[in-house]
Design an enzyme around this catalytic site. Structure first.
Site, mmCIF file in Angstrom:
data_model
loop_
_atom_site.group_PDB
_atom_site.id
_atom_site.type_symbol
_atom_site.label_atom_id
_atom_site.label_comp_id
_atom_site.label_asym_id
_atom_site.label_seq_id
_atom_site.Cartn_x
_atom_site.Cartn_y
_atom_site.Cartn_z
ATOM 1 N N LYS A 46 36.100 72.569 18.484
ATOM 2 C CA LYS A 46 36.684 73.111 17.253
ATOM 3 C C LYS A 46 37.161 72.009 16.325
ATOM 4 C CE LYS A 46 37.819 77.704 18.889
ATOM 5 N NZ LYS A 46 38.841 78.615 19.379
ATOM 6 N N LYS B 21 32.639 85.993 18.295
ATOM 7 C CA LYS B 21 32.799 86.569 16.966
ATOM 8 C C LYS B 21 32.522 85.537 15.870
ATOM 9 C CE LYS B 21 33.635 90.068 14.511
ATOM 10 N NZ LYS B 21 32.946 91.337 14.622
ATOM 11 N N LYS C 100 27.049 81.178 23.499
ATOM 12 C CA LYS C 100 27.890 82.225 24.063
ATOM 13 C C LYS C 100 28.170 83.284 22.996
ATOM 14 C CE LYS C 100 32.253 81.744 24.030
ATOM 15 N NZ LYS C 100 33.661 81.345 24.072
HETATM 16 P P1 TYM Z 1 39.361 85.309 23.727
HETATM 17 O O1 TYM Z 1 40.202 86.144 22.822
HETATM 18 O O2 TYM Z 1 38.401 84.369 23.093
HETATM 19 O O3 TYM Z 1 38.521 86.220 24.703
HETATM 20 C C1 TYM Z 1 39.118 87.230 25.509
HETATM 21 C C2 TYM Z 1 38.454 87.253 26.880
HETATM 22 O O4 TYM Z 1 37.041 87.475 26.764
HETATM 23 C C3 TYM Z 1 36.331 86.469 27.470
HETATM 24 N N1 TYM Z 1 35.080 86.192 26.750
HETATM 25 C C4 TYM Z 1 33.868 86.227 27.309
HETATM 26 N N2 TYM Z 1 33.470 86.492 28.572
HETATM 27 C C5 TYM Z 1 32.137 86.437 28.823
HETATM 28 N N3 TYM Z 1 31.189 86.157 27.875
HETATM 29 C C6 TYM Z 1 31.552 85.880 26.601
HETATM 30 N N4 TYM Z 1 30.628 85.620 25.686
HETATM 31 C C7 TYM Z 1 32.944 85.909 26.273
HETATM 32 N N5 TYM Z 1 33.649 85.707 25.124
HETATM 33 C C8 TYM Z 1 34.954 85.871 25.446
HETATM 34 C C9 TYM Z 1 37.264 85.250 27.436
HETATM 35 O O5 TYM Z 1 36.967 84.345 28.480
HETATM 36 C C10 TYM Z 1 38.615 85.895 27.599
HETATM 37 O O6 TYM Z 1 38.908 86.127 28.954
HETATM 38 N N6 TYM Z 1 42.553 81.689 25.069
HETATM 39 C C11 TYM Z 1 42.140 83.066 25.322
HETATM 40 C C12 TYM Z 1 43.257 84.073 25.130
HETATM 41 C C13 TYM Z 1 44.490 83.812 25.916
HETATM 42 C C14 TYM Z 1 44.667 84.011 27.308
HETATM 43 C C15 TYM Z 1 46.029 83.685 27.566
HETATM 44 C C16 TYM Z 1 43.810 84.421 28.333
HETATM 45 C C17 TYM Z 1 45.676 83.385 25.420
HETATM 46 N N7 TYM Z 1 46.618 83.328 26.402
HETATM 47 C C18 TYM Z 1 46.533 83.761 28.868
HETATM 48 C C19 TYM Z 1 44.336 84.488 29.623
HETATM 49 C C20 TYM Z 1 45.684 84.171 29.892
HETATM 50 C C21 TYM Z 1 41.044 83.424 24.358
HETATM 51 O O7 TYM Z 1 40.942 82.882 23.278
HETATM 52 O O8 TYM Z 1 40.286 84.500 24.743
#
Ligand code: TYM
Length: 329
Positions: free
Chosen positions: A111, A196, A193
């Site tokens: 990023k 969004k 991957k």
């Molecule tokens: P985020 O909002 O990007 O995504 C939410 C969850 O979806 C999973 N994910 C995917 N899994 C499989 N294939 C994909 N293409 C894909 N895109 C997204 C992500 O791995 C995630 O589990 N940093 C985290 C949010 C967060 C968090 C936390 C998670 C903040 N605090 C504490 C766990 C515990 C994030 O940006 O996820």
């Protein structure tokens, strides 16, 4: 029961990558765990974002999560910024987080390469994520595989904090990831991957027609230039999706038709589109119902925040004491 915590950013509609990679586990884990789930709006401000739509996107994410099967009675669902202890703990954890570890994070590297002026929040993002988890002393964290490195850092932070301030009786467990069988869903472009920000997604509440419009031009095995060219299902991104949306006998049939050039890609996509639309229909319906009563959703989030905050405050008492702060008189 083991404590489970996870979070999702309200940075757009929930897509099938989120759903297959994480949210299905969020729902499943409610049965035998003590789970809390959070919409992490404070993580969503670490890149450029639109303040005018943050609140509505947060509510929409809550609606998608509830529609996907979260039961707020069993598992509090709440918004990160409604529980200020998250940012308080994040600040306290900065004292045991090595700068080099933050700079090493691949998401930060990716990023920050795309940004001219790097906000400090992009660097400290994983500390806030560690705080989210450690605040509830969660032991298990259902995520997709793109979060594994952040989770490894959360364990490192827990270890260091325990060693520095609570070596006699560790306060924080080291949180372990829980993955689904679809921990990395590729986007419809077949190149990256599903995400969004890359515009290669299918949203969980999209209509059957919208799903078809997205799948029709989606990338498949490049060897299949015409319908008569046989393909290799294992390298086709859409075949991977069939495995998650179609029954086993269809998956087998699709593979056979691909290898023998019996079907063209468009035939395979039609079946996938129908199966995907059928699997997502219940989410779309429940989501429409909840969208019609936003006050009900806001009440669920308020109740979730109250319950989460109670737990958060218990942890913060211990943390502040261990770190030596003067107690409020
Ligand atoms: P985020 O909002 O990007 O995504 C939410 C969850 O979806 C999973 N994910 C995917 N899994 C499989 N294939 C994909 N293409 C894909 N895109 C997204 C992500 O791995 C995630 O589990 N940093 C985290 C949010 C967060 C968090 C936390 C998670 C903040 N605090 C504490 C766990 C515990 C994030 O940006 O996820």
């Amino acid at each position: 029961m083991a404590r489970v915590f996870s979070g999702i950013q309200p940075s757009g509609e929930m897509h099938i990558g989120n759903w297959l990679g994480a949210i299905q586990n969020w729902v499943a884990l409610q049965d035998a765990h003590d789970a809390l789930y959070c919409i992490v709006d404070q993580h969503a401000i670490t890149g450029s974002y639109d303040p005018a739509s943050l609140a509505s996107r947060t509510r929409e994410m809550a609606i998608s999560l509830l529609a996907a099967g979260l039961d707020p009675e069993r598992s509090p669902l709440y918004v990160q910024s409604h529980v200020p202890e998250h940012t308080e703990l994040a600040w306290l954890l900065t004292s045991v987080t090595p700068l080099g570890e933050l700079e090493r994070m691949t998401q930060f590297k990716d990023k920050s390469q795309r940004t001219e002026s790097i906000p400090a929040g992009l660097l400290s993002y994983p500390i806030l994520m560690a705080a989210d988890i450690l605040l509830y002393r969660a032991e298990r964290v259902p995520v997709g595989d793109d979060q594994l490195q952040h989770l490894e850092l959360a364990r490192e932070i827990a270890r260091r904090w325990n060693a520095t301030f609570a070596s006699d009786a560790p306060v924080f467990p080291e949180p372990q990831p829980i993955l689904t069988t679809a921990s990395r869903i590729m986007g419809l472009d077949g190149e990256a991957k599903m995400s969004k920000s890359l515009g290669n997604t299918v949203g969980v509440t999209e209509s059957p027609e919208a799903i078809w419009q997205k799948l029709r031009p989606a990338k498949t095995d490049p060897a299949r230039q015409t319908k008569r060219d046989p393909g290799t299902p294992e390298i086709c991104n859409l075949y991977a999706l069939h495995r998650h949306f179609s029954p086993a006998e269809t998956v087998e049939h699709v593979a056979e038709q691909c290898r023998t050039a019996g079907w063209g890609c468009i035939d395979c996509k039609r079946v996938l589109s129908d199966n995907m639309a059928a699997a997502l229909a219940p989410i779309r319906e429940r989501s429409a119902e909840l969208t019609a009563s936003p006050e009900r959703v806001d009440a669920i989030l308020a109740d979730g925040a109250t319950r989460a905050r109670r737990l958060a405050q218990e942890t913060m008492l211990v943390v502040r004491e261990r770190m030596g702060f003067l107690r409020e008189g």
